[in-house]
Design a protein around this motif. Structure first.
Motif, PDB file in Angstrom:
ATOM      1  N   SER A 119       0.748  -1.070  -0.656  1.00  0.00           N
ATOM      2  CA  SER A 119      -0.243   0.623   0.165  1.00  0.00           C
ATOM      3  C   SER A 119       0.714   1.203  -0.134  1.00  0.00           C
ATOM      4  O   SER A 119       0.505   2.094   0.876  1.00  0.00           O
ATOM      5  CB  SER A 119      -1.005  -0.426   0.948  1.00  0.00           C
ATOM      6  OG  SER A 119      -1.671  -0.992   1.015  1.00  0.00           O
ATOM      7  N   TYR A 303      -8.552   9.885   5.389  1.00  0.00           N
ATOM      8  CA  TYR A 303      -7.748   8.540   5.295  1.00  0.00           C
ATOM      9  C   TYR A 303      -8.552   7.439   5.520  1.00  0.00           C
ATOM     10  O   TYR A 303      -9.361   6.223   5.262  1.00  0.00           O
ATOM     11  CB  TYR A 303      -6.516   8.507   5.875  1.00  0.00           C
ATOM     12  CG  TYR A 303      -5.827   7.556   6.654  1.00  0.00           C
ATOM     13  CD1 TYR A 303      -4.965   6.992   4.957  1.00  0.00           C
ATOM     14  CD2 TYR A 303      -5.690   6.750   7.244  1.00  0.00           C
ATOM     15  CE1 TYR A 303      -4.782   5.111   5.545  1.00  0.00           C
ATOM     16  CE2 TYR A 303      -4.766   5.230   7.256  1.00  0.00           C
ATOM     17  CZ  TYR A 303      -4.059   4.672   5.838  1.00  0.00           C
ATOM     18  OH  TYR A 303      -3.159   3.284   6.583  1.00  0.00           O
ATOM     19  N   ARG A 314     -14.747  -4.296  -0.025  1.00  0.00           N
ATOM     20  CA  ARG A 314     -13.827  -5.857   0.105  1.00  0.00           C
ATOM     21  C   ARG A 314     -15.381  -6.425   0.621  1.00  0.00           C
ATOM     22  O   ARG A 314     -15.485  -7.797  -0.080  1.00  0.00           O
ATOM     23  CB  ARG A 314     -13.207  -5.519   0.319  1.00  0.00           C
ATOM     24  CG  ARG A 314     -11.953  -4.204   0.515  1.00  0.00           C
ATOM     25  CD  ARG A 314     -10.839  -4.728   1.575  1.00  0.00           C
ATOM     26  NE  ARG A 314      -9.714  -3.705   0.747  1.00  0.00           N
ATOM     27  CZ  ARG A 314      -8.476  -3.087   1.512  1.00  0.00           C
ATOM     28  NH1 ARG A 314      -8.611  -3.384   2.652  1.00  0.00           N
ATOM     29  NH2 ARG A 314      -8.116  -2.254   0.522  1.00  0.00           N
ATOM     30  N   PHE A 335      -7.159   1.335  13.729  1.00  0.00           N
ATOM     31  CA  PHE A 335      -7.567   0.359  12.505  1.00  0.00           C
ATOM     32  C   PHE A 335      -8.620  -0.725  13.665  1.00  0.00           C
ATOM     33  O   PHE A 335      -9.542  -0.928  13.446  1.00  0.00           O
ATOM     34  CB  PHE A 335      -6.594  -0.760  11.839  1.00  0.00           C
ATOM     35  CG  PHE A 335      -6.688  -0.643  11.427  1.00  0.00           C
ATOM     36  CD1 PHE A 335      -6.870  -1.271  10.108  1.00  0.00           C
ATOM     37  CD2 PHE A 335      -4.987  -0.409  10.890  1.00  0.00           C
ATOM     38  CE1 PHE A 335      -6.439  -0.094   8.866  1.00  0.00           C
ATOM     39  CE2 PHE A 335      -3.794  -0.844   9.902  1.00  0.00           C
ATOM     40  CZ  PHE A 335      -5.033  -0.268   8.929  1.00  0.00           C
TER      41      PHE A 335
HETATM   42  N1  ARG Z   1      -0.696   4.359   2.785  1.00  0.00           N
HETATM   43  C1  ARG Z   1      -0.400   3.705   4.159  1.00  0.00           C
HETATM   44  C2  ARG Z   1       0.605   4.721   4.748  1.00  0.00           C
HETATM   45  O1  ARG Z   1       1.990   4.582   3.836  1.00  0.00           O
HETATM   46  C3  ARG Z   1      -0.883   2.505   4.363  1.00  0.00           C
HETATM   47  C4  ARG Z   1      -1.856   2.584   4.023  1.00  0.00           C
HETATM   48  C5  ARG Z   1      -2.513   1.141   4.491  1.00  0.00           C
HETATM   49  N2  ARG Z   1      -3.791   0.084   4.083  1.00  0.00           N
HETATM   50  C6  ARG Z   1      -5.035   0.789   4.981  1.00  0.00           C
HETATM   51  N3  ARG Z   1      -6.112   0.359   4.292  1.00  0.00           N
HETATM   52  N4  ARG Z   1      -4.933   2.050   5.937  1.00  0.00           N
HETATM   53  O2  ARG Z   1       0.717   5.045   5.483  1.00  0.00           O
END
Ligand code: ARG
Length: 559
Positions: A119, A303, A314, A335
């Motif tokens: 990611s 985010y 999903r 999370f």
């Molecule tokens: N792009 C994010 C980072 O670098 C991580 C994403 C992880 N996945 C998610 N579904 N939040 O911190």
């Protein structure tokens, strides 16, 4: 084979499930009394008898057979002795038969696991911090696949946010097409860093406007952004190839912009959305957490909002049985909040969302670590490790043919193993010298062991049929390790812990080397021993190769 399950299956205890019995069975540290043991203390209360008596009764009842050759009650323990020759025969023929499938199983058939890993963020460096998520995720992907699950690898790209307006502004002022095309991600990152250091008020305002234009699909702005995104993806692809990871979806944050609406509506309908200083939030105070912000006061998403929409998407599209997020522990709160919100919305599948958290990787080597905010690019770490591997290999074995190819497998493997060997939640300090130690707990130690096994086998020529002689301790320890591989794979999946497999590989390689130095293989005392030891060598090579392959690490034939 799974002895614990086997024994439990043949040992009914009233009021106790077979699973519970299997879980209670242990491997005694001193195998002189037995190879497996069932402590009977915990049944004393239930059965209203002394543990010693229970052990005796169970021993009398257990039907010994070709797998378990002896059962004995000793001080409240029920000890089982494995039929060693039977185990060797069964394990080796199973490995011969299953080959590269040895360790796999169909337990996941019909189930789907989504794995969100790597990611990466568009236009940002692919740095050492991305190593763990990429290799842990990639390994979990292969493990679940090996266990018959349908796996969906998702690269949840960080491709949405005001920073991309900044990038366009920087490009307009200081960039040009040729340089960016040539310099790729490095050139883009330089522009971005320069913007953060030098941007004026006007440029900041301009950047906001460019972001708005990207969002509204303006041809030029959106086109530039797409170009930056493509350059980033082309770049990370080269790293993914080195690390042997693949993805089924690159649906990133921007993908969810038009999918947030219904989820936000549902939050509203369920009365979960409250206003807090102009922002729309879900109050999580009753659960000891700060509020989960859904919409900022200017109406913009965050985010977390995009993650919320992604989870719903999903579930709907993949109907997962588990959805894993392989993300650093810095995002623990994020999370926890996200999963709680989904639970509060009444979705029973909230329980299937798992944050697979891991610790930080830093470099021991000060010269390359964060200097004046300069990040360590993963490609540089890999390059340096491969280079070092090449010089070690050249020194050790100057006559080796395809040195570069071997050095690539060894060097890349060493970097990956760095993130795979320790319990994933631990912070790790990566050291080139330790990672490339041929005698350490390293991938190169395992690779070297494989090459040693290959060399024995090629000297022996065709390995024929074998029968199993009386086993010496080294042989039996190795056989047991080989027999344990399928369980190890399952446990690694259950605990989301690739390190189980990495440790298994080192442990089994150590056992092989004890056997190799303790027993003559090619010059064995008898023809029967020679054939058996060759079969054992071949089976070890198969198990170790399968373990390294699950970890995404290559196995050179010669070193
Ligand atoms: N792009 C994010 C980072 O670098 C991580 C994403 C992880 N996945 C998610 N579904 N939040 O911190």
């Amino acid at each position: 084979m799974d002895y614990k399950a086997y024994i439990a299956q043949r040992l009914p205890v009233e009021g106790v499930s077979r699973e519970e019995i299997a879980e209670s069975i242990t491997v005694p540290p001193d195998t002189s009394l037995g190879d497996y043991a069932l402590p009977c203390f915990k049944f004393a209360k239930l059965m209203r008898k002394s543990p010693a008596l229970i052990a005796q009764e169970l021993a009398a009842r257990y039907p010994a057979d070709g797998v378990i050759s002896g059962v004995a009650a000793v001080n409240g323990y029920l000890n089982f002795r494995v039929d060693r020759r039977g185990l060797a025969a069964e394990t080796l023929s199973r490995i011969q038969k299953e080959g590269e499938k040895y360790g796999s199983s169909p337990i996941g058939a019909g189930k789907t696991v989504c794995i969100d890993y790597s990611s990466v963020n568009i236009a940002k460096p692919f740095h050492i911090g991305h190593l763990s998520t990429t290799v842990l995720g990639g390994t979990l992907y292969r493990i679940f696949q090996f266990l018959g699950y349908k796996t969906v690898g998702i690269n949840h790209l960080g491709d949405y946010g005001t920073q991309f307006g900044k990038l366009i502004s920087a490009y307009k002022h200081w960039g040009n097409k040729e340089d960016v095309q040539k310099g790729g991600i490095h050139a883009i990152n330089d522009l971005y860093v320069r913007f953060n250091n030098e941007a004026t008020e006007e440029m900041e305002a301009e950047a906001r406007e460019y972001f708005r234009l990207i969002e509204s699909g303006d041809e030029e702005a959106a086109g530039l952004f797409q170009w930056f995104k493509q350059l980033t993806l082309d770049y990370v692809q080269t790293i993914y190839e080195k690390l042997h990871v693949t993805f089924d979806s690159y649906a990133g944050e921007s993908f969810y912009i038009d999918k947030m609406g219904p989820v936000i509506d549902e939050l509203k309908e369920k009365g979960l959305l409250v206003e807090s200083r102009g922002a729309q939030v879900v109050d999580l105070e009753p659960y000891g957490m700060t509020p989960f912000i859904v919409l900022r006061s200017d109406g913009a998403s965050l985010y977390g909002t995009r993650d919320l929409a992604a989870a719903f998407y999903r579930k709907q599209v993949y109907d997962f049985d588990k959805c894993l997020y392989v993300v650093a522990y810095q995002q623990n709160l994020h999370f926890k909040q996200l999963f709680k919100v989904i639970e509060l919305m009444g979705k029973e599948w909230a329980k299937d969302l798992v944050h697979v958290a891991y610790g930080m990787v830093s470099l021991e080597d000060g010269a390359m670590s964060t200097r004046q905010g300069k990040v360590v690019w993963l490609e540089d770490v890999i390059g340096r490790c491969v280079e070092k591997a090449l010089s070690i290999i050249t020194e050790k074995n100057p006559a080796l043919e395809n040195k570069e190819e071997v050095a690539e497998k060894v060097g890349v493997g060493a970097v990956m193993f760095g993130a795979l060997y320790n319990n994933k939640i631990k912070d790790i300090v990566f050291s080139y010298d330790k990672a490339l130690n041929f005698d350490g707990e390293t991938s190169v130690y395992v690779q070297y062991t494989c090459a040693r096994a290959s060399s024995v086998l090629s000297k022996a020529g065709e390995a024929g049929e074998f029968t199993v002689p009386e086993l010496c301790a080294e042989e039996f320890e190795l056989v047991k390790a080989l027999a344990d591989f399928p369980d190890t794979v399952k446990e690694a999946a259950e605990k989301y812990e690739p390190s189980f497999i990495a440790r298994y590989a080192v442990d089994t390689a150590q056992k092989f080397n004890k056997f190799y130095f303790g027993c003559k293989i090619l010059q064995a005392e008898s023809g029967e021993s020679r054939a058996f030891r060759l079969a054992l060598t071949k089976a070890t090579l198969t198990a170790l190769t399968n373990a390294l392959t699950l970890l995404g690490i290559g196995v050179p034939e010669k070193m």
